[in-house]
Every structure is written in C-alpha cells, then in structure tokens.
Design an enzyme around this catalytic site. Structure first.
Site, PDB file in Angstrom:
ATOM      1  N   LYS A 139       0.853  -1.199   0.000  1.00 44.07           N
ATOM      2  CA  LYS A 139       0.000   0.000   0.000  1.00 44.07           C
ATOM      3  C   LYS A 139       0.887   1.247   0.000  1.00 44.07           C
ATOM      4  O   LYS A 139       1.995   1.203  -0.542  1.00 44.07           O
ATOM      5  CB  LYS A 139      -0.971  -0.011   1.181  1.00 44.07           C
ATOM      6  CG  LYS A 139      -1.694  -1.348   1.332  1.00 44.07           C
ATOM      7  CD  LYS A 139      -2.890  -1.242   2.211  1.00 44.07           C
ATOM      8  CE  LYS A 139      -3.426  -2.633   2.510  1.00 44.07           C
ATOM      9  NZ  LYS A 139      -4.828  -2.637   2.834  1.00 44.07           N
ATOM     10  N   GLU A 177      -9.540  -0.746  -2.230  1.00 40.30           N
ATOM     11  CA  GLU A 177      -9.234   0.651  -1.864  1.00 40.30           C
ATOM     12  C   GLU A 177      -9.251   1.544  -3.100  1.00 40.30           C
ATOM     13  O   GLU A 177      -9.589   2.729  -3.017  1.00 40.30           O
ATOM     14  CB  GLU A 177      -7.887   0.715  -1.115  1.00 40.30           C
ATOM     15  CG  GLU A 177      -8.048   0.151   0.298  1.00 40.30           C
ATOM     16  CD  GLU A 177      -6.784  -0.431   0.908  1.00 40.30           C
ATOM     17  OE1 GLU A 177      -5.689  -0.195   0.379  1.00 40.30           O
ATOM     18  OE2 GLU A 177      -6.908  -1.143   1.926  1.00 40.30           O
ATOM     19  N   GLU A 184     -10.710 -10.860  -1.765  1.00 36.99           N
ATOM     20  CA  GLU A 184     -10.413 -10.011  -0.608  1.00 36.99           C
ATOM     21  C   GLU A 184     -11.711  -9.409  -0.075  1.00 36.99           C
ATOM     22  O   GLU A 184     -12.155  -8.356  -0.549  1.00 36.99           O
ATOM     23  CB  GLU A 184      -9.465  -8.878  -1.020  1.00 36.99           C
ATOM     24  CG  GLU A 184      -8.102  -9.347  -1.456  1.00 36.99           C
ATOM     25  CD  GLU A 184      -7.027  -8.330  -1.081  1.00 36.99           C
ATOM     26  OE1 GLU A 184      -6.053  -8.733  -0.441  1.00 36.99           O
ATOM     27  OE2 GLU A 184      -7.185  -7.140  -1.398  1.00 36.99           O
TER      28      GLU A 184
END
Ligand code: PEP
Length: 262
Positions: free
Chosen positions: A19, A106, A176
């Site tokens: 990330k 995200e 996920e």
C-alpha cells in the site's frame, strides 16, 4: 449436496501489498531481509512484493537475482499519451516487474474504479507481459444482504468477458472480502472455503485453463492464521497487506504456503 470444485491451480503465490507505506531507508532493510530470508522458493511457488511506483527501481535493484519478484499496486488503463499522473504497464515492465494488482477495493472505493476500468487495466497488464492480480470482494453490507456471490460474479465476469481464454488463463485472482482487509480478523475458514469454491466454478465456466489460475485469499492474513487459510481447498496462496511490511511476519506466511502442496 453438489460436489464443490477443488483447486487444480498451476502454481501458488504469496504477494505482499505494501500500500502507501515505505521510504528508501525502511524499504532497504525490508527488501534485504526478505531476499536473505527466502533464499530458495520451491518450484511452482512464487513470492512477490507490490511496492509504490517510486520504489520500483529500488525493488529491482535489491531483488534482482533473488527468489522474490516485484510489482505494483495499480496501473493505467491507457497505453501512453496525455494522461497526467498515470503510469503505464509498459513503464512498469521496464523495471523488470512481474505483477500488477488491479481492482483492489481501496481503489474501487477511494478512486471510484468500476468493473470495466479494472478489466481494461488487467488487459493492459497482460499486453505488457505482466501478471495482473485481479482483486474481487464484497463489502460488509453486501455480505449482510447475502449479495456476496452476485457481487463477486459481476466483478469477475467484467474481467473474464473482456479477455480471451489465453489471456484469462494468465491472470491471478484474489478474493479479498472488504470487511476483512485491515480489520485484524480474517474471514473464517468456512467462508473462505465456500467463496473460493464458488470462484473456482466461475473460472471453470470460462474454460479448463482458466479454471486452473491461482486464487489467492487476502484480508488480515497473519503468521498465526496463514497455514489454516492456505490449507483450504481452492486457496492458492495469499495477498498480504499489513503483514507484508515486516519480514518477521511476511516470511513465516510465505513459509506456511511452502508447506501446502500445489
Ligand atoms: C490488502 O490490502 O490487500 C490486504 C489483504 O490487507 P491486510 O492484509 O492488511 O488485511
């Protein structure tokens, strides 16, 4: 009860998703520890780290010749041109990268990436010789309303419909569940078993070769739950967020994957 499809994946993978974390200094410590700690990887197991774009060259410099591959967490859906701020798949491939995560929740949430855009990104990655790691997952609310399969099928079919069978057979899929990411609690073994069997069935419907692509689980995988999750049928490794930032967590997770047969 009908028989659930089981894993026939051609390989297993453990991929770290850093990330937006890291610095030249901290990355150096981590990358060296990973390269030293993972001297050899068994055949048909791949270990990789997906780093922020600015650190691609550093990953290449410190991992080239090691057992660990590297990649990125996103890329552009365009080849090249007037797309300020974008990074193309070819640019990523220039740095010896192997993987590109596409469709991480995200990015779907904070950058409003839709299913078609994710499919285009997967296609660009394949055209540049990268392996796209396509993420799918339902939110807590979708799960609560029993929409999990519907959501996953829509996210996955947008990608599969865009790709040829040969292209689709070169993709890695990652389940996920959004509610498990960064929460500290993974999905249960039972939930993972059920969802991965469902995903395997969706892949098989596209073709036998597509049915053999690796399907990773991601969402709060840690050293203490990795072995149980990786032992679930149709789970072919993991996509690891927080625990990929520390060698003393990531390496034992990789180790747990070496202990489950391909
Ligand atoms: C991820 O963001 O891909 C992920 C799996 O995160 P975490 O392992 O921290 O839940």
């Amino acid at each position: 009860m009908s028989k659930m499809p089981e894993s026939t994946a051609s390989e297993k993978l453990v991929i770290g998703n850093w990330k937006m974390h890291g610095s030249l200094r901290s990355n150096e410590v981590l990358l060296r520890a990973l390269a030293n700690g993972m001297k050899a990887v068994p055949p048909r197991l791949k270990i990789g780290v997906c780093v922020p774009f600015p650190y691609l060259a550093q990953a290449q410099a410190l991992l080239a010749g090691s057992a660990i591959e590297w990649g990125v967490q996103d890329l552009s859906s365009h080849d090249e041109g007037a797309y300020t701020g974008e990074v193309s798949a070819a640019m990523v491939a220039d740095f010896g990268a192997r993987y590109a995560i596409v469709g991480h929740s995200e990015r779907r949430e904070y950058h409003r990436e839709g299913a078609i855009l994710v499919a285009e990104k997967a296609e660009r990655a394949l055209e540049a010789g990268l392996t796209p790691i396509v993420c799918v997952g339902e939110t807590a609310e979708e799960r609560e309303f029993a929409f999990t399969e519907r959501v996953l099928a829509a996210q996955l079919s947008a990608v599969l419909d865009r790709l040829s069978i040969e292209q689709a057979a070169s993709v890695v899929l990652a389940y996920e569940p959004v509610w498990a990411i960064g929460s500290g609690s993974s999905a249960s073994v039972e939930d993972v078993r059920h969802v991965h069997a469902f995903l395997r069935g969706q892949l098989l419907a596209k073709g036998a070769a597509v049915g053999r692509i690796p399907v990773l689980y991601g969402g709060s995988v840690k050293p203490d739950n990795a072995a149980a999750l990786f032992a679930v049928p149709n789970v072919d490794g993991g996509l690891i967020g927080g625990a990929s930032l520390a060698a003393d967590q990531f390496l034992p997770i990789c180790e747990a994957c070496t202990e489950t047969p391909v």
